[in-house]
Design a protein around this motif. Structure first.
Motif, PDB file in Angstrom:
ATOM      1  N   ASN A 230      18.758 -17.790  15.403  1.00 53.05           N
ATOM      2  CA  ASN A 230      18.274 -19.183  15.462  1.00 53.05           C
ATOM      3  C   ASN A 230      16.761 -19.303  15.225  1.00 53.05           C
TER       4      ASN A 230
ATOM      5  N   ILE B 129      13.785 -20.916  13.811  1.00 49.90           N
ATOM      6  CA  ILE B 129      13.438 -22.234  13.270  1.00 49.90           C
ATOM      7  C   ILE B 129      12.005 -22.187  12.772  1.00 49.90           C
ATOM      8  N   ARG B 130      11.815 -22.566  11.484  1.00 55.59           N
ATOM      9  CA  ARG B 130      10.495 -22.511  10.868  1.00 55.59           C
ATOM     10  C   ARG B 130       9.992 -23.906  10.496  1.00 55.59           C
TER      11      ARG B 130
ATOM     12  N   GLU C   5       8.608 -21.685  14.615  1.00 56.22           N
ATOM     13  CA  GLU C   5       8.445 -22.569  15.773  1.00 56.22           C
ATOM     14  C   GLU C   5       9.115 -21.958  17.003  1.00 56.22           C
TER      15      GLU C   5
END
Length: 353
Positions: free
Chosen positions: A251, A253-254, A261
């Motif tokens: 998981n 998240i960019r 992030e």
């Protein structure tokens, strides 16, 4: 015995000194690290809390290495900032852009929050800790750093500061938060993705030409056991499998600019900054790979990625762009103005010399 002593010294050099150089690298640009609100000079036609007796020609600087506040001429102070924040080898227009950003930062720290200045050092407008305010180096430090090149480099930086004297970056009558960093990795960050502060002038823009920077791409290698130990120091409940540790990383998240992030490791939620801090990475734009019994983190960029990329500014300068074009590229919708004109507007007083 003499040869035995030489052998021990050589062994220590090979085992300790050389690896230290490889790991630590050489001195690099600092870049301001902690955001603060820009200073508004005019609000609905009335002056802010700035006292009209304030002397903006000088600035009270807390010099960390000396543990004391020194009153300095603002423009002289800025020469020490530019010298500390950007390589003197850089193009003149890049140095000018840095000088204007540094001046804007210093003056906004003097004005912001009712003149409270540096929160860590009462009585100071600003400090020399780059992680809190801006880096600064004394003439003595610069002579030691530059050696025989001191006069050449000092003249070059002095010219960049002098040629832009009094210029600041403004967005709607506000001295902006002129965030800057060393290398964006090809695209700068939107401030809302880093500091949760949605500044209209700190938007993501492309930043080509940084690939030649020495630290554009770096790697950090740790053993699987060390990787697990560090993750558990932050997230004790993380469940990690040393036989296939990469399968425990999920998981990711960019941001649109590529910075991490958040992610899950062993079921524990961590931020990109958590990983950056745990493994001393240059930025939060990183990936994981496995090489034998080691985890390799490959990192793109250097710094928080918000605002002006210093290596990007250098690339633009090499292409013939001037300081105004550089600043208006990295700070969206801004204007470059004389600070004394802004002060006259507020107080209807003679210009600051």
């Amino acid at each position: 015995m003499k040869y035995l002593l030489y052998g021990v010294i050589l062994l220590l050099f090979v085992m300790i000194i050389i690896p230290s150089i490889i790991v630590m690298g050489f001195s690099f640009m600092k870049g301001n690290d902690v955001p603060h609100k820009g200073a508004k000079l005019v609000r609905e036609g009335s002056a802010t809390d700035i006292k009209d007796t304030k002397d903006f020609n000088t600035i009270n600087v807390f010099v960390v290495k000396e543990n004391r506040i020194i009153k300095m001429n603002l423009e002289d102070y800025l020469k020490g900032v530019v010298a500390a924040e950007m390589p003197a080898e850089f193009e003149e227009e890049a140095l000018k852009a840095q000088a204007i950003a540094a001046r804007t930062y210093a003056l906004s720290k003097e004005i912001a929050a009712g003149g409270k200045g540096c929160e860590l050092h009462p009585g100071a407008d600003i400090c020399t800790d780059y992680k809190h305010c801006q880096a600064w180096e004394s003439n003595a430090e610069l002579k030691e750093k530059w050696g025989s090149k001191y006069q050449e480099y000092m003249d070059k930086i002095s010219k960049a500061v002098d040629d832009t004297k009094g210029l600041v970056i403004v967005y709607q009558d506000t001295l902006i938060e002129p965030a800057y960093h060393a290398i964006s990795g090809g695209k700068t960050e939107d401030s809302v993705n880093v500091w949760k502060s949605n500044e209209p002038y700190l938007k993501s823009v492309v930043s080509p030409g940084e690939e030649n920077a020495k630290k554009f791409k770096t790697t950090v290698t740790v053993s699987i056991d060390e990787f697990i130990r560090r993750i558990k120091s932050k997230a004790p409940k993380a469940v990690l499998n040393s036989k296939n540790v990469l399968s425990c990383i999920k998981n990711i998240i960019r941001t649109p600019a590529g910075h991490v992030e958040s992610l899950k490791i062993g079921g524990a939620c961590l931020t990109g900054n958590d990983i950056k801090d745990l493994f001393n990475l240059n930025s939060t734009n990183f990936t994981f790979n496995l090489q034998g019994r080691n985890v390799v983190l490959t990192v793109i960029g250097y710094g928080h990625g918000v605002g002006m990329s210093q290596y990007g500014a250098e690339a633009m300068a090499k292409e013939g762009k001037n300081y105004e074009e550089i600043l208006k590229h990295y700070y969206t919708g801004v204007e470059i103005k004389k600070f004394d004109d802004l002060i006259r507007k507020v107080f209807d007083k003679p210009s600051v010399k």
